[in-house]
Structure formats: structure tokens, C-alpha cells
Design a protein around this motif. Structure first.
Motif, PDB file in Angstrom:
ATOM      1  N   HIS A 180       0.846  -1.200   0.000  1.00  0.00           N
ATOM      2  CA  HIS A 180       0.000   0.000   0.000  1.00  0.00           C
ATOM      3  C   HIS A 180       0.881   1.250   0.000  1.00  0.00           C
ATOM      4  O   HIS A 180       1.425   1.628   1.037  1.00  0.00           O
ATOM      5  CB  HIS A 180      -0.906  -0.027   1.237  1.00  0.00           C
ATOM      6  CG  HIS A 180      -1.895   1.096   1.337  1.00  0.00           C
ATOM      7  ND1 HIS A 180      -3.101   0.951   1.985  1.00  0.00           N
ATOM      8  CD2 HIS A 180      -1.867   2.384   0.904  1.00  0.00           C
ATOM      9  CE1 HIS A 180      -3.771   2.097   1.939  1.00  0.00           C
ATOM     10  NE2 HIS A 180      -3.032   2.991   1.295  1.00  0.00           N
ATOM     11  N   HIS A 226       1.442   5.355  -2.076  1.00  0.00           N
ATOM     12  CA  HIS A 226       0.846   6.397  -2.923  1.00  0.00           C
ATOM     13  C   HIS A 226       1.965   7.189  -3.571  1.00  0.00           C
ATOM     14  O   HIS A 226       2.553   8.075  -2.948  1.00  0.00           O
ATOM     15  CB  HIS A 226      -0.029   7.341  -2.095  1.00  0.00           C
ATOM     16  CG  HIS A 226      -1.207   6.670  -1.471  1.00  0.00           C
ATOM     17  ND1 HIS A 226      -2.353   6.391  -2.174  1.00  0.00           N
ATOM     18  CD2 HIS A 226      -1.405   6.203  -0.220  1.00  0.00           C
ATOM     19  CE1 HIS A 226      -3.221   5.787  -1.372  1.00  0.00           C
ATOM     20  NE2 HIS A 226      -2.663   5.656  -0.180  1.00  0.00           N
ATOM     21  N   LYS A 241      -9.384  -0.439  -5.283  1.00  0.00           N
ATOM     22  CA  LYS A 241      -9.276   0.177  -3.958  1.00  0.00           C
ATOM     23  C   LYS A 241     -10.560   0.929  -3.668  1.00  0.00           C
ATOM     24  O   LYS A 241     -10.990   1.754  -4.477  1.00  0.00           O
ATOM     25  CB  LYS A 241      -8.096   1.156  -3.950  1.00  0.00           C
ATOM     26  CG  LYS A 241      -8.037   2.096  -2.732  1.00  0.00           C
ATOM     27  CD  LYS A 241      -7.492   1.405  -1.502  1.00  0.00           C
ATOM     28  CE  LYS A 241      -7.363   2.333  -0.296  1.00  0.00           C
ATOM     29  NZ  LYS A 241      -6.475   3.458  -0.481  1.00  0.00           N
ATOM     30  N   HIS A 257      -5.380  -0.638   6.805  1.00  0.00           N
ATOM     31  CA  HIS A 257      -5.391   0.103   8.086  1.00  0.00           C
ATOM     32  C   HIS A 257      -6.038  -0.722   9.203  1.00  0.00           C
ATOM     33  O   HIS A 257      -5.411  -1.027  10.183  1.00  0.00           O
ATOM     34  CB  HIS A 257      -6.063   1.482   7.970  1.00  0.00           C
ATOM     35  CG  HIS A 257      -5.655   2.247   6.755  1.00  0.00           C
ATOM     36  ND1 HIS A 257      -4.336   2.546   6.494  1.00  0.00           N
ATOM     37  CD2 HIS A 257      -6.364   2.735   5.699  1.00  0.00           C
ATOM     38  CE1 HIS A 257      -4.264   3.206   5.341  1.00  0.00           C
ATOM     39  NE2 HIS A 257      -5.474   3.325   4.835  1.00  0.00           N
ATOM     40  N   ASP A 276       1.493   2.880   3.464  1.00  0.00           N
ATOM     41  CA  ASP A 276       0.805   4.136   3.141  1.00  0.00           C
ATOM     42  C   ASP A 276       1.836   5.224   2.810  1.00  0.00           C
ATOM     43  O   ASP A 276       1.607   6.412   3.058  1.00  0.00           O
ATOM     44  CB  ASP A 276      -0.111   4.598   4.279  1.00  0.00           C
ATOM     45  CG  ASP A 276      -1.454   5.108   3.772  1.00  0.00           C
ATOM     46  OD1 ASP A 276      -1.661   5.119   2.541  1.00  0.00           O
ATOM     47  OD2 ASP A 276      -2.292   5.501   4.602  1.00  0.00           O
TER      48      ASP A 276
HETATM   49 ZN   LIG Z   1      -3.553   4.940   1.559  1.00  0.00          ZN
END
Ligand SMILES: [Zn+2]
Length: 415
Positions: free
Chosen positions: A77, A79, A189, A250, A319
Motif C-alpha cells: 500500500h 501512494h 481500492k 489500516h 501508506d
Molecule cells: Zn492509503
């Protein structure tokens, strides 16, 4: 491990092979003694335990004294569109596509240097990661292999709406998934709950309930795509479980101002075989965490321990990109953190190799040292199962059989 020399039929004819020798190998599940890995055409052709070189016809690269060869790391995960500043959400809205993709190239390079050879991007803008995925596929030294979700599916003005994945209330989520499948995404997602990153949103808000998620999951699975569900609030986690998503991202059990784990729900997730993608990894930074989040960190670490104890399948989805504590190369720190929490370094390494590969839908080519798998490697000093911190400082990184970072001073460049 194989003791035979298995030739990989897909290897391009005439591709030059070589052998890589190390004192130890971690095969994606456990540690073994000395071995030689034969690489041909960017893939592993054989893994041979023991000291003796089995292929005198091939150049042999010695990884150096007291080294361990591992599969390249997989972050489930990230970005690439976010810049890991306090203003990540605002900045991505200010920058044009050309400049943004240039920034993404730099971030991809940093990930690779840290030993991250595969990264699943769970939220881009205008499908920019798919363009970068194509670039990196033919340039292994430029970044990890990317697996991409495109813009995350969210509600109107919902979490990360500014990435372009807003869906009007009552819309047919099957069509939304089908559009992504047609574009060639590797995963779907969905923002089941809100999140802190988006002004006006927070993790306690539920955006999609299980009925809508059912349609989304059915359509994604029809296209062979795993569903990664962003879920903070307990109610959202329960809806994601009911819809049988593939991974819960998460899984923080956050309320607007607290963390309230539900062990029964955690056990149900474990029993259902749904992967929990743990948002671990916090890099040291001068910029303090937002105080409300910092106050929750000890509770979040206790939650991670509960999730691990439940026997749930876990990966690490850092993340990366969302905040200063989340630079794009944060994953090795997260591995150290998980090993500390679960007291099992081999399990933490499996979470970022073989388990992550399975979760991302690439179990046959990533995350293991075995014949037929992609020749993506990290070489570290010492024994990472005895001293996990060594993964933070790789000696060398290989992707698709190419040495892409570091090297072996004793041996020099690949001959
Ligand atoms: Zn994320």
C-alpha cells in the motif's frame, strides 16, 4: 528449496545467465544455509543449497562474507502521487500531470534503492501510475514493479475525492469497477470509511455499506482483481468483512478521537482469511505528527499485536507518501517494527515477501526464492532473522536479474 536445476521455459533464448552465492538465503518463509541461485532471463532458474557452484559455465557473483539473499520487499500500500509532506493532499491538487509523473519517478527510484522491488499503489490520480508501471516494466533499474489501483473509489467529497474516484450515491459500483478493469488495473481500492488526510473527513465515517460492497467485490472478482478496502471505523471494518473483500487496509478501529479494538471482529477477519494490511513504518522526522494522531500511536501498536495474535494473515502496507513520517522508502523500518511487535523476524519478512505476493495476486512470480520466480533480490549483511535491523541497509538490490542498487565490492560488477 529445489535441488534440481529447473530450467525456466519462458527464459529468452540466449539470455546470459549468472549465479549468485550467499552464506544464507531467506526463501520467503524461512532461513536456510549457504546456497547458489541461478538467474537466467531475469528469472530464477534454480536454487541450489550448499557451497559448491553447480554451473561452472556461469559467472558466479559472491554476495560477500556473512551475507543473506532475500526476495525483494513488497509494500502492499503506497501512494506515488503524494509527496510525504504535511501538505500532501493539497500539493497533489496543485501539480500538473507532467510534473507529478516526474516526481513519481524520483519516488519510485528511492523505493527501489531501499530494496522495495514491488509496490502496490492504492490510490493515484488520472491513472498516472499505470503509465509509470509501463515505463518501469522495461527499465528495472528505474523503480519497483508497480501494481496499480488507479483512483480509489470514494463518495462525492468523500475520502481522497480529489484523486478523481468520486462515485455519486446510488451509482452502480459494478460499472465503476468494470471501467478500472478495462484500463488494466491490478487491484480495486475502495474507501469504505473516511480518513484523516481529507479535510472534512475522518476514519469514523462509513462511506459504503456491505450491500454496495458486495456488488463491487463480485465484479472485481469476475475480472480476477483483488479488492483492497480502506477501513478505519469498526462499522466499516465489519462491512468489509461481510462483503468478503481481499484485504482490509489500516483496520485501525479508529473512532473520531480514539482506537477501540474489537477482538471478536478481529478473530472473524482471521477466520475468513482476509488479509490485514498493517499501516506500519514511521520514519524519524523534524516535523511532529499531528498531536491527535501521536496520542493514538501506542493504542495502534497494541492493536497490531492483537491482530497478529489472532492469527490473521498480515502484510505491511506502509501508506508511503501521505505524511512526513511516511517517505516512500519507509517499508524496511516497518519490517523492523513488525518484527518487534510480533517477536518473530521470519514472520515479519514473510509478510513483506511471500505473503504480500499472495495478497497482491502475484504469488507465482514474486516474494519467493524458487525456480520460475522473478529475480528480484535484496542482499543484506548478517542474518536478518537474528538481527532484523539489517534490512534497513541493503548491500545490493536486484530487480528482474539486474543489479539496480549497491553492489558487491569483493566481486565488482557482474561479469
Ligand atoms: Zn492509503
Amino acid at each position: 528449496m529445489s535441488t534440481e536445476l529447473d530450467t525456466v521455459p519462458e527464459s529468452p533464448p540466449g539470455a546470459r545467465g549468472y549465479a549468485l552465492r550467499a552464506d544464507r538465503v531467506f526463501d520467503g518463509e524461512r532461513l536456510h544455509g549457504p546456497a547458489t541461485v541461478v538467474v537466467e532471463g531475469g528469472r530464477i532458474a534454480g536454487v541450489h543449497p550448499g557451497e559448491s557452484p553447480l554451473r561452472p559455465d556461469l559467472a558466479t557473483v559472491d554476495c560477500g562474507p556473512d551475507t543473506t539473499l532475500l526476495p525483494g520487499l513488497i509494500d502492499t500500500h503506497v501512494h506515488l502521487v503524494f509527496d510525504a509532506t504535511p501538505d500532501a493532499a493539497a500539493n497533489v491538487q496543485r501539480v500538473g500531470d507532467e510534473e507529478l509523473i516526474e516526481q513519481m519517478r524520483v519516488r519510485a527510484q528511492a523505493m527501489l534503492a531501499a530494496g522495495i522491488t514491488t509496490a502496490r499503489d492504492l490510490g493515484d490520480r488520472r491513472y498516472l501510475t499505470l503509465a509509470l508501471r509501463g515505463e518501469l516494466a522495461s527499465a528495472p533499474a528505474a523503480g519497483p514493479q508497480l501494481l496499480c489501483a488507479g483512483p480509489p473509489i470514494t463518495t462525492v467529497r468523500g475520502h481522497c475525492w480529489f484523486l478523481g474516484g468520486e462515485v455519486p450515491a446510488g451509482a452502480d459500483l459494478r460499472a465503476v469497477v468494470a471501467e478500472r478493469a478495462a484500463r488494466g488495473v491490478d487491484a480495486v481500492k475502495v474507501m469504505v470509511t473516511g480518513g484523516q488526510l481529507t479535510p472534512g473527513s475522518h476514519g469514523g465515517l462509513v462511506q459504503f455499506h456491505s450491500q454496495a460492497l458486495d456488488a463491487l467485490v463480485t465484479e472485481a472478482h469476475r475480472h480476477g482483481l483483488p479488492v483492497a478496502a480502506h477501513a478505519h471505523a469498526r462499522a466499516g471494518i465489519a462491512d468489509a468483512l461481510a462483503a468478503r473483500v481481499d484485504s482490509i487496509e489500516h483496520c485501525s478501529f479508529m473512532t473520531e478521537d480514539d482506537v477501540v479494538p474489537d477482538d471478536d471482529l478481529i478473530r472473524a477477519i482471521a477466520a475468513a482469511g482476509i488479509v490485514v494490511s498493517l499501516t506500519l513504518g514511521f520514519a524519524p522526522t523534524d516535523q511532529p505528527m499531528p498531536p491527535d494522531f501521536a496520542a493514538r500511536v501506542p493504542k495502534l501498536m497494541d492493536l497490531v499485536r492483537r491482530i497478529v495474535v489472532s492469527g490473521a494473515t498480515v502484510t505491511i502496507g506502509s501508506d508511503a507518501g501521505i505524511a512526513p513520517v511516511k517517505p516512500h522508502d519507509v517499508l524496511p523500518l516497518a519490517v523492523v517494527q513488525l518484527a518487534g511487535i510480533c517477536g518473530d523476524a521470519a514472520a515479519a519478512l514473510a509478510a513483506v515477501t511471500s505473503v504480500a505476493a499472495r495478497s497482491c495476486g502475484v504469488p507465482d512470480c514474486k516474494g519467493r526464492l524458487a525456480p520460475g520466480y522473478d529475480a528480484d533480490f535484496v542482499v543484506v549483511r548478517g542474518d536478518p532473522v537474528a538481527d532484523i535491523a539489517t534490512v534497513r541497509d541493503p548491500v545490493a538490490v536486484y530487480r528482474a536479474g539486474e543489479l539496480v542498487a549497491g553492489g558487491h565490492p569483493a566481486q565488482g560488477e557482474l561479469r
